[in-house]
Design a protein around this motif. Structure first.
Motif, short mmCIF file in Angstrom:
data_model
loop_
_atom_site.label_atom_id
_atom_site.label_comp_id
_atom_site.label_asym_id
_atom_site.label_seq_id
_atom_site.Cartn_x
_atom_site.Cartn_y
_atom_site.Cartn_z
N LYS A 168 25.82 -12.79 -58.82
CA LYS A 168 24.89 -11.78 -59.32
C LYS A 168 25.21 -11.40 -60.76
O LYS A 168 26.31 -11.58 -61.25
CB LYS A 168 24.93 -10.52 -58.44
CG LYS A 168 24.58 -10.77 -56.98
CD LYS A 168 23.13 -11.15 -56.81
CE LYS A 168 22.76 -11.31 -55.35
NZ LYS A 168 21.34 -11.67 -55.17
N SER A 169 24.21 -10.85 -61.45
CA SER A 169 24.41 -10.32 -62.79
C SER A 169 23.59 -9.04 -62.94
O SER A 169 22.67 -8.78 -62.15
CB SER A 169 23.98 -11.34 -63.85
OG SER A 169 22.59 -11.65 -63.71
N CYS A 170 23.93 -8.24 -63.93
CA CYS A 170 23.27 -6.95 -64.12
C CYS A 170 21.90 -7.14 -64.77
O CYS A 170 21.78 -7.77 -65.82
CB CYS A 170 24.12 -6.05 -65.00
SG CYS A 170 25.59 -5.40 -64.17
N ALA A 171 20.88 -6.56 -64.15
CA ALA A 171 19.52 -6.63 -64.69
C ALA A 171 19.00 -5.27 -65.12
O ALA A 171 18.05 -5.19 -65.91
CB ALA A 171 18.57 -7.23 -63.66
N GLY A 172 19.59 -4.19 -64.64
CA GLY A 172 19.11 -2.87 -65.01
C GLY A 172 19.68 -1.81 -64.09
O GLY A 172 20.65 -2.03 -63.36
N VAL A 173 19.05 -0.63 -64.13
CA VAL A 173 19.46 0.48 -63.29
C VAL A 173 18.23 1.18 -62.73
O VAL A 173 17.11 1.00 -63.22
CB VAL A 173 20.31 1.51 -64.08
CG1 VAL A 173 21.64 0.90 -64.52
CG2 VAL A 173 19.54 2.05 -65.27
N GLN A 174 18.44 1.99 -61.69
CA GLN A 174 17.35 2.73 -61.07
C GLN A 174 17.74 4.19 -60.93
O GLN A 174 18.83 4.51 -60.48
CB GLN A 174 17.04 2.16 -59.69
CG GLN A 174 16.01 2.96 -58.91
CD GLN A 174 15.82 2.43 -57.51
OE1 GLN A 174 15.10 1.46 -57.32
NE2 GLN A 174 16.46 3.06 -56.53
N PHE A 231 11.69 8.32 -51.69
CA PHE A 231 12.19 8.88 -52.95
C PHE A 231 11.32 8.39 -54.11
O PHE A 231 10.67 7.34 -54.02
CB PHE A 231 13.65 8.49 -53.17
CG PHE A 231 14.59 9.11 -52.19
CD1 PHE A 231 15.07 10.40 -52.38
CD2 PHE A 231 14.99 8.42 -51.05
CE1 PHE A 231 15.93 10.98 -51.45
CE2 PHE A 231 15.84 8.99 -50.12
CZ PHE A 231 16.31 10.27 -50.32
N ARG A 232 11.32 9.16 -55.17
CA ARG A 232 10.59 8.79 -56.39
C ARG A 232 11.59 8.08 -57.30
O ARG A 232 12.57 8.67 -57.75
CB ARG A 232 10.05 10.05 -57.06
CG ARG A 232 9.01 9.82 -58.13
CD ARG A 232 8.23 11.09 -58.40
NE ARG A 232 7.29 10.93 -59.49
CZ ARG A 232 7.46 11.42 -60.72
NH1 ARG A 232 8.54 12.13 -60.99
NH2 ARG A 232 6.56 11.20 -61.66
N ILE A 233 11.35 6.80 -57.55
CA ILE A 233 12.33 5.99 -58.26
C ILE A 233 11.76 5.41 -59.55
O ILE A 233 10.56 5.12 -59.65
CB ILE A 233 12.87 4.85 -57.37
CG1 ILE A 233 11.73 3.95 -56.89
CG2 ILE A 233 13.62 5.43 -56.17
CD1 ILE A 233 12.20 2.75 -56.09
N PHE A 234 12.63 5.29 -60.53
CA PHE A 234 12.28 4.72 -61.84
C PHE A 234 13.26 3.58 -62.14
O PHE A 234 14.48 3.79 -62.12
CB PHE A 234 12.39 5.76 -62.94
CG PHE A 234 11.49 6.95 -62.81
CD1 PHE A 234 10.29 7.02 -63.49
CD2 PHE A 234 11.87 8.02 -61.99
CE1 PHE A 234 9.46 8.13 -63.37
CE2 PHE A 234 11.05 9.13 -61.87
CZ PHE A 234 9.84 9.19 -62.56
N ALA A 235 12.76 2.41 -62.40
CA ALA A 235 13.61 1.27 -62.73
C ALA A 235 13.60 1.01 -64.23
O ALA A 235 12.53 0.94 -64.85
CB ALA A 235 13.15 0.03 -61.98
N TYR A 236 14.77 0.92 -64.81
CA TYR A 236 14.90 0.49 -66.22
C TYR A 236 15.62 -0.84 -66.23
O TYR A 236 16.77 -0.94 -65.78
CB TYR A 236 15.68 1.51 -67.05
CG TYR A 236 15.99 0.97 -68.43
CD1 TYR A 236 14.98 0.86 -69.38
CD2 TYR A 236 17.26 0.50 -68.74
CE1 TYR A 236 15.24 0.32 -70.63
CE2 TYR A 236 17.52 -0.05 -69.98
CZ TYR A 236 16.50 -0.13 -70.93
OH TYR A 236 16.76 -0.69 -72.16
N ARG A 237 14.96 -1.88 -66.73
CA ARG A 237 15.55 -3.21 -66.81
C ARG A 237 15.95 -3.50 -68.25
O ARG A 237 15.21 -3.23 -69.18
CB ARG A 237 14.56 -4.25 -66.27
CG ARG A 237 14.34 -4.09 -64.76
CD ARG A 237 13.44 -5.17 -64.19
NE ARG A 237 13.45 -5.13 -62.73
CZ ARG A 237 12.70 -4.33 -61.99
NH1 ARG A 237 11.85 -3.51 -62.59
NH2 ARG A 237 12.79 -4.35 -60.68
#
Length: 226
Positions: A151-157, A196-202
């Motif tokens: 795996k590798s890092c793609a973003g955060v939520q 839940f209300r979620i926001f993804a930042y890639r």
């Protein structure tokens, strides 16, 4: 396709005492799970470790759930946040007593164990470079425990209660502002509670750095790994 991987670790086998007929958790077993993070020697300043209780089935209510540490001479109520996380009490006396972590319902309805996540900031401002570092630290910890191979890092939520009107936006180094879209889903991958209300930042969205700004403190920040 991206898959949201838990910012959590069950670093040791499942708690042996959390059986269907039991409503208590062996403190010594939980202690050995939690101390693993404390002894981890690589960078972890962007990470936090909790003891977490979560339902096995979405029909199990979390409202009113109580977790208590009970020893021969002590009894302490442990505060659970909206995601079932508690600050674990590292206590020699509790360990020597082989104290119990008790629940006010059958433990077989719930899962418990160590849970690692990204630290939130009270000012709501997250440099993208710091979010990268946090994701990298979490991934390194997962790999240390034998998880997240390949795996590798793609973003955060960022996660909020369903009815929270919080906003999350990206501010580029050039002054450009992009509002992140809100969706409904789980705070962490694998959770049965999804409201839940979620926001993804890639990270690929804006490669020039900048920062992510939240209007209020999220319940949790999870990593997006692919």
């Amino acid at each position: 396709m991206l898959r949201l991987l838990l910012l959590s670790l069950a670093l040791l086998p499942s708690l042996a005492c959390a059986q269907e007929e039991s409503d208590w958790i062996d403190y010594r077993t939980a202690y050995r799970q939690m101390i693993w993070f404390e002894k981890y020697g690589k960078p972890k300043q962007f990470l936090q470790n909790h003891f977490r209780i979560r339902p096995r089935d979405k029909s199990v209510p979390m409202e009113g759930l109580r977790l208590t540490l009970k020893g021969r001479s002590t009894q302490t109520a442990l505060t659970l946040d909206a995601l079932g996380r508690a600050v674990f009490p590292f206590s020699k006396a509790a360990y020597d007593d082989n104290a119990e972590l008790t629940l006010n319902r059958k433990a077989g309805q719930l899962k418990s164990g160590a849970w690692v996540s990204i630290v939130t900031r009270p000012d709501g401002v997250y440099a993208v470079a710091d979010l990268h570092a946090a994701c990298d630290q979490l991934l390194a910890y997962l790999r240390y425990s034998g998880e997240a191979a390949g795996k590798s890092c793609a973003g955060v939520q960022f996660s909020y209660p369903r009815n929270d009107a919080a906003t999350v936006r990206y501010q580029g180094a050039d002054g450009a502002v992009v509002a992140l879209a809100a969706k409904e889903g789980p705070a962490f991958s694998g959770d049965v509670v999804i409201g839940f209300r979620i926001f993804a930042y890639r990270f690929s969205m804006q490669p020039d750095g900048g920062q992510v700004v939240t209007s209020s403190t999220p319940l949790a920040i999870a990593a997006l790994l692919e």
